[in-house]
Design a protein around this motif. Structure first.
Motif, PDB file in Angstrom:
ATOM      1  N   ALA A 139       0.622  -0.958  -0.418  1.00 37.33           N
ATOM      2  CA  ALA A 139       0.113   0.235   0.169  1.00 37.33           C
ATOM      3  C   ALA A 139       0.748   1.247  -0.384  1.00 37.33           C
ATOM      4  N   ARG A 140       0.197   2.552  -0.575  1.00 39.81           N
ATOM      5  CA  ARG A 140       1.329   4.099  -0.844  1.00 39.81           C
ATOM      6  C   ARG A 140       0.484   5.102  -0.522  1.00 39.81           C
ATOM      7  N   PRO A 141       1.014   5.401   0.197  1.00 37.54           N
ATOM      8  CA  PRO A 141       0.059   6.827  -0.040  1.00 37.54           C
ATOM      9  C   PRO A 141      -0.119   7.622  -0.968  1.00 37.54           C
ATOM     10  N   GLY A 142      -1.490   7.496  -0.817  1.00 41.20           N
ATOM     11  CA  GLY A 142      -2.637   8.050  -1.461  1.00 41.20           C
ATOM     12  C   GLY A 142      -3.439   7.174  -2.194  1.00 41.20           C
ATOM     13  N   ASP A 143      -2.898   5.694  -1.993  1.00 42.61           N
ATOM     14  CA  ASP A 143      -4.226   4.729  -2.767  1.00 42.61           C
ATOM     15  C   ASP A 143      -5.327   5.337  -1.681  1.00 42.61           C
ATOM     16  N   VAL A 246      -8.215   6.045   2.728  1.00 36.48           N
ATOM     17  CA  VAL A 246      -6.800   6.912   2.119  1.00 36.48           C
ATOM     18  C   VAL A 246      -5.876   5.999   2.729  1.00 36.48           C
ATOM     19  N   CYS A 247      -4.459   5.673   1.957  1.00 38.46           N
ATOM     20  CA  CYS A 247      -3.428   5.642   2.873  1.00 38.46           C
ATOM     21  C   CYS A 247      -2.625   7.134   3.033  1.00 38.46           C
ATOM     22  N   GLU A 248      -2.061   7.155   3.811  1.00 42.58           N
ATOM     23  CA  GLU A 248      -1.251   8.300   3.980  1.00 42.58           C
ATOM     24  C   GLU A 248      -0.231   7.739   5.049  1.00 42.58           C
ATOM     25  N   ARG A 249       0.691   8.721   4.305  1.00 40.82           N
ATOM     26  CA  ARG A 249       2.523   8.375   4.936  1.00 40.82           C
ATOM     27  C   ARG A 249       2.236   8.946   6.836  1.00 40.82           C
ATOM     28  N   GLY A 250       2.213   7.798   7.137  1.00 37.86           N
ATOM     29  CA  GLY A 250       2.594   8.037   8.815  1.00 37.86           C
ATOM     30  C   GLY A 250       2.697   6.598   9.431  1.00 37.86           C
TER      31      GLY A 250
END
Length: 274
Positions: A139-143, A246-250
């Motif tokens: 999974a990536r940030p923005g997914d 969503v997926c985010e940084r962190g």
């Protein structure tokens, strides 16, 4: 330390750390050439009660929860291996009903084992093939996070002292696997399972609970129960599936309800709740 204190994820981490197991972080094992295998056990008094379920429904459930792991791997099931433990006084028709339930999934039983046991248990190994297995770590940030169907049905049913049939999402899993960066089935509760994607993918998973489709009769608290067996996927192309977050940084999981953070528990292994 006792396993009741360590939990399933703690045990798996210890096995990996000591080199006693490898490649166990996903829903199923990838064995090469597209071959995928998984195994789950159902134990009377832990995962089911025979005064709430027929023998045939136990069989269907035992097959379906394993097929769900294959679906989360984008795999089409090809065979089941079944080990059955029952008390000696079990009637032949009861055992036959259980195997009939296994067969209702459309996947053939190709082998297994039988033994005597004080409690009924069914252990199923499901084998399938996949063109692409998303796993849990991509999974990536923005997914965007999507689910394949309504959640909370199992928890709502349990409150009424009954069970519901697990859905079989093989076709949906194969569709999602073509583009998904991470995917798993929701067996231990929404927050708990989302946390597994977050941990393996090293990202923050944010879920808006008001966007989660609830099954008839279900409430938000039922999302902690688990046993929904819908698929949760992180993807850059939601297609027609319901977007819930969503997926985010962190790192970790954040559940939001009307803009505020909330907490939900999940199913802890090495405990009983049937």
């Amino acid at each position: 330390m006792r396993l009741s204190e360590l939990g399933e994820l703690g045990l798996l981490a210890e096995l990996e750390r000591r080199g006693l197991a490898e490649g166990i972080e996903h829903d199923a094992a990838q064995l090469g050439d597209g071959l995928v295998a998984t195994q789950d056990s159902l134990v009377e008094g832990v995962h089911f009660r025979l005064d709430w379920l027929s023998w045939q429904e136990v069989g269907f459930r035992a097959a379906a929860v394993n097929i769900s792991d294959l679906a989360a791997s984008g795999a089409r099931p090809e065979a089941l291996l079944v080990s059955l433990g029952v008390p000696p006084e079990t009637e032949l028709e009861q055992a036959l009903d259980l195997y009939a339930g296994l067969g209702e999934t459309g996947v053939t039983v190709r082998g297994g084992d039988t033994t005597t046991s004080e409690r009924v248990f069914v252990t199923v190994t499901a084998v399938g093939r996949a063109d692409r297995v998303p796993g849990r770590a991509g999974a990536r940030p923005g997914d965007q996070l999507v689910v394949t169907g309504p959640l909370g049905a199992a928890g709502a049913a349990f409150r009424e002292q009954r069970y519901v049939r697990p859905p079989v999402r093989v076709e949906e899993g194969i569709r999602l696997a073509r583009r998904a960066h991470a995917m798993l089935d929701l067996s231990d509760g929404l927050a708990q399972d989302a946390g597994r994607i977050a941990e393996r993918s090293r990202c923050l998973v944010v879920i808006d609970l008001e966007r989660v489709p609830l099954a008839p009769g279900a409430v938000i608290e039922d999302l902690a129960f688990g046993e929904d067996y819908e698929l949760l996927a992180a993807t850059d192309e939601p297609d027609t599936f319901t977007v819930v977050g969503v997926c985010e940084r962190g790192e970790g999981v954040e559940l939001r309800l009307q803009g505020r953070s909330v907490e939900l528990g999940g199913w802890e292994h090495f405990t009983e709740r049937a």
